[in-house]
Enzyme design. Structure first.
Site, PDB file in Angstrom:
ATOM      1  N   HIS A  39       1.609  -0.867   0.607  1.00  0.00           N
ATOM      2  CA  HIS A  39       0.132   0.128   0.246  1.00  0.00           C
ATOM      3  C   HIS A  39       1.052   0.887   0.005  1.00  0.00           C
ATOM      4  CE1 HIS A  39      -2.681   2.688   1.728  1.00  0.00           C
ATOM      5  NE2 HIS A  39      -3.851   2.059   1.389  1.00  0.00           N
TER       6      HIS A  39
ATOM      7  N   ASP B 133       2.966  -4.194   7.802  1.00  0.00           N
ATOM      8  CA  ASP B 133       1.908  -3.904   8.441  1.00  0.00           C
ATOM      9  C   ASP B 133       0.636  -4.914   8.123  1.00  0.00           C
ATOM     10  OD1 ASP B 133      -0.555  -2.946   6.944  1.00  0.00           O
ATOM     11  OD2 ASP B 133       0.655  -1.812   5.293  1.00  0.00           O
TER      12      ASP B 133
ATOM     13  N   GLN C 220      -4.636  -5.128   7.258  1.00  0.00           N
ATOM     14  CA  GLN C 220      -5.962  -6.667   6.135  1.00  0.00           C
ATOM     15  C   GLN C 220      -5.441  -7.512   7.115  1.00  0.00           C
ATOM     16  OE1 GLN C 220      -8.086  -5.674   4.061  1.00  0.00           O
ATOM     17  NE2 GLN C 220      -6.945  -3.279   3.844  1.00  0.00           N
TER      18      GLN C 220
ATOM     19  N   LYS D 226      -9.542  -1.700  10.457  1.00  0.00           N
ATOM     20  CA  LYS D 226     -10.534  -2.345   9.465  1.00  0.00           C
ATOM     21  C   LYS D 226     -10.708  -3.799   9.596  1.00  0.00           C
ATOM     22  CE  LYS D 226      -7.552  -0.446   6.504  1.00  0.00           C
ATOM     23  NZ  LYS D 226      -7.992   0.336   4.968  1.00  0.00           N
TER      24      LYS D 226
ATOM     25  N   CYS E  58      -4.857   1.907  -3.957  1.00  0.00           N
ATOM     26  CA  CYS E  58      -3.553   2.356  -3.317  1.00  0.00           C
ATOM     27  C   CYS E  58      -2.122   2.021  -3.168  1.00  0.00           C
ATOM     28  CB  CYS E  58      -3.746   3.162  -1.443  1.00  0.00           C
ATOM     29  SG  CYS E  58      -4.502   4.146  -0.922  1.00  0.00           S
TER      30      CYS E  58
HETATM   31  N1  PMP Z   1      -1.659  -0.802   4.653  1.00  0.00           N
HETATM   32  C1  PMP Z   1      -2.581  -1.425   3.675  1.00  0.00           C
HETATM   33  C2  PMP Z   1      -2.515  -3.202   3.274  1.00  0.00           C
HETATM   34  C3  PMP Z   1      -4.543  -1.281   4.338  1.00  0.00           C
HETATM   35  O1  PMP Z   1      -5.051  -1.522   3.625  1.00  0.00           O
HETATM   36  C4  PMP Z   1      -4.266  -0.169   4.547  1.00  0.00           C
HETATM   37  C5  PMP Z   1      -5.867   0.223   4.755  1.00  0.00           C
HETATM   38  N2  PMP Z   1      -5.778   0.635   2.854  1.00  0.00           N
HETATM   39  C6  PMP Z   1      -2.956   1.094   4.857  1.00  0.00           C
HETATM   40  C7  PMP Z   1      -1.448   0.523   5.212  1.00  0.00           C
HETATM   41  C8  PMP Z   1      -3.822   2.590   5.452  1.00  0.00           C
HETATM   42  O2  PMP Z   1      -4.257   1.926   6.548  1.00  0.00           O
HETATM   43  P1  PMP Z   1      -4.623   4.023   7.352  1.00  0.00           P
HETATM   44  O3  PMP Z   1      -5.502   4.491   5.982  1.00  0.00           O
HETATM   45  O4  PMP Z   1      -5.819   3.578   8.315  1.00  0.00           O
HETATM   46  O5  PMP Z   1      -3.672   3.815   8.138  1.00  0.00           O
END
Ligand code: PMP
Length: 409
Positions: A126, A203, A206, A229, A367
């Site tokens: 991401h 990270d 998910q 999430k 993203c």
């Molecule tokens: N990493 C991953 C794999 C994600 O799916 C997301 C959110 N789509 C993020 C990072 C970022 O998370 P947040 O926007 O809650 O900070």
């Protein structure tokens, strides 16, 4: 299908938002990888805090402040258990995954990374696990290396091994991909990285709702999470870090709460985790995050994941015979994400036409632009499932896609 021990109808009743029509059709919410819906107990925790014991934490001696502080710190203990951290002080509350990663890049990274050092990311990341490292690398003249992604959306582990050198300082990868659902072999990645003397950040955005997390078994150095999430509120999450590493890191942000003593010539800092929690935190949402953890723990994450896998298998099977339907990300080991394209139809059009039928999916690059570029596509349509989704809702989506194909072709 439908062999779950969970009472899905009962679970659905815990989520007030699900009981509504969208564009005249029952809502089928399949945008769970972007954010999950919130059970009543999470919403209640917010209301109870604001209507019963709203107060600033840690410094107060009055009853409401003590109550708020206690509830806030109880979430730390719940999070410790949730990811099996060794100590509650290893849990730092942040705004979420993005904030957690920026904390590590801004504190550990700015102290430790030097010119010519290498940071390994994966092609599945991401943007929030790419850009903070790029900013750091630009500042330090460090080098970013990328683990390539194979055709099925899994990581090329042989290539990863050959990327590891004595210049590697950090490996930062996701536990599961938000775009494709791929579950990465994070334990193996961690052990290989450690073998090369590098630290590992995972990270877990998910993973929170779908995978059992054991940071001690993984032996990762950092683990990042977003509450929203995993059925919790937005604006909060956590960073896990190993005590010795967190203690070696300089403060990330300065302000109240993170200090021990301040004068105009010299400031000493608080112990972890408070050293990294400057200012008044997001008290209400941190407190409500515990309600989300309790929700998952009560239901049992493995049972939830097993049910979601059934949903994914059913959706994959039901869509497989649709003309021109192509799944992006076909690795065997996936969380419940179905990313797809339909030949000749733009993802955006599919998203809009599904919305007209009450079905909420996400379209676009999610993203993860480098990953989309790797597959030579602009984006996908993504249906991502959560424990409250049903076979009936998947039928609603599949029927919708079928109609769209007939209509547009
Ligand atoms: N990493 C991953 C794999 C994600 O799916 C997301 C959110 N789509 C993020 C990072 C970022 O998370 P947040 O926007 O809650 O900070």
């Amino acid at each position: 299908v439908g062999h779950t021990s969970l009472d899905i109808d009962k679970i659905r009743k815990e989520f007030p938002i699900l009981d509504q029509s969208v564009n005249g059709k029952p809502l089928a919410y399949f945008d769970n990888a972007a954010t999950t819906q919130k059970p009543r107990q999470v919403i209640d925790a917010l209301t109870e805090y604001y209507s019963g014991y709203n107060a600033n934490i840690h410094r107060g001696i009055h009853t409401l402040a003590e109550k708020a502080t206690h509830a806030f710190e109880q979430t730390r203990v719940a999070m410790q258990t949730f990811i099996n951290a060794g100590e509650k002080e290893e849990i730092i509350f942040t705004k979420g995954t993005t904030d957690s990663i920026n904390l590590v890049a801004g504190s550990w990274g700015r102290k430790e990374i030097q010119k010519g050092d290498e940071i390994i990311l994966s092609g599945l990341e991401h943007h929030s696990n790419i850009v903070p490292w790029q900013l750091l690398a630009q500042e330090k003249e460090a080098i970013i290396r990328v683990i390539p992604v194979r055709e099925d959306g899994s990581l090329d582990m042989d290539a990863f091994k050959s990327l590891l050198t004595n210049r590697t300082r950090l490996v930062a990868v996701n536990h599961a991909s938000n775009s494709l659902g791929t579950i990465n072999p994070v334990a193996e990645i961690t052990s290989l990285a450690h073998g090369a003397g590098a630290l590992v950040l995972i990270d877990g955005a998910q993973a929170g709702a779908h995978l059992n997390i054991d940071v001690q078994a993984l032996d990762c150095d950092f683990y990042a999470l977003s509450a929203h999430k995993f059925y919790g509120p937005t604006g909060t999450g956590a960073l896990y870090g190993k005590r010795a590493i967190l203690e070696s890191m300089p403060p990330y942000q300065g302000g109240g709460e993170m200090i021990r003593d301040v004068s105009f010539t010299h400031t000493t800092y608080n112990d972890i985790p408070y050293k990294f929690e400057a200012g008044t935190p997001n008290i209400a949402d941190v407190i409500a995050m515990k309600a989300a953890i309790d929700f998952i723990t009560t239901m049992n994450k493995s049972s939830m994941a097993a049910y979601e896998s059934e949903l994914l298998a059913y959706a994959t099977e039901q869509t497989s015979s649709l003309p021109g339907f192509r799944v992006i990300g076909t690795a065997a080991n996936k969380v419940s994400v179905l990313s797809f394209l339909i030949e000749g139809i733009h993802p955006f059009d599919i998203g809009q036409m599904l919305d007209a039928r009450g079905v909420a999916v996400r379209t676009g690059h999610h993203c993860t632009q480098p990953l989309m570029e790797h597959f030579g596509i602009e984006g996908t349509v993504r249906a991502s499932f959560a424990v409250y989704n049903t076979i009936k809702e998947i039928d609603q989506m599949v029927e919708g896609i079928d109609r769209i194909i007939r209509f547009l072709k």
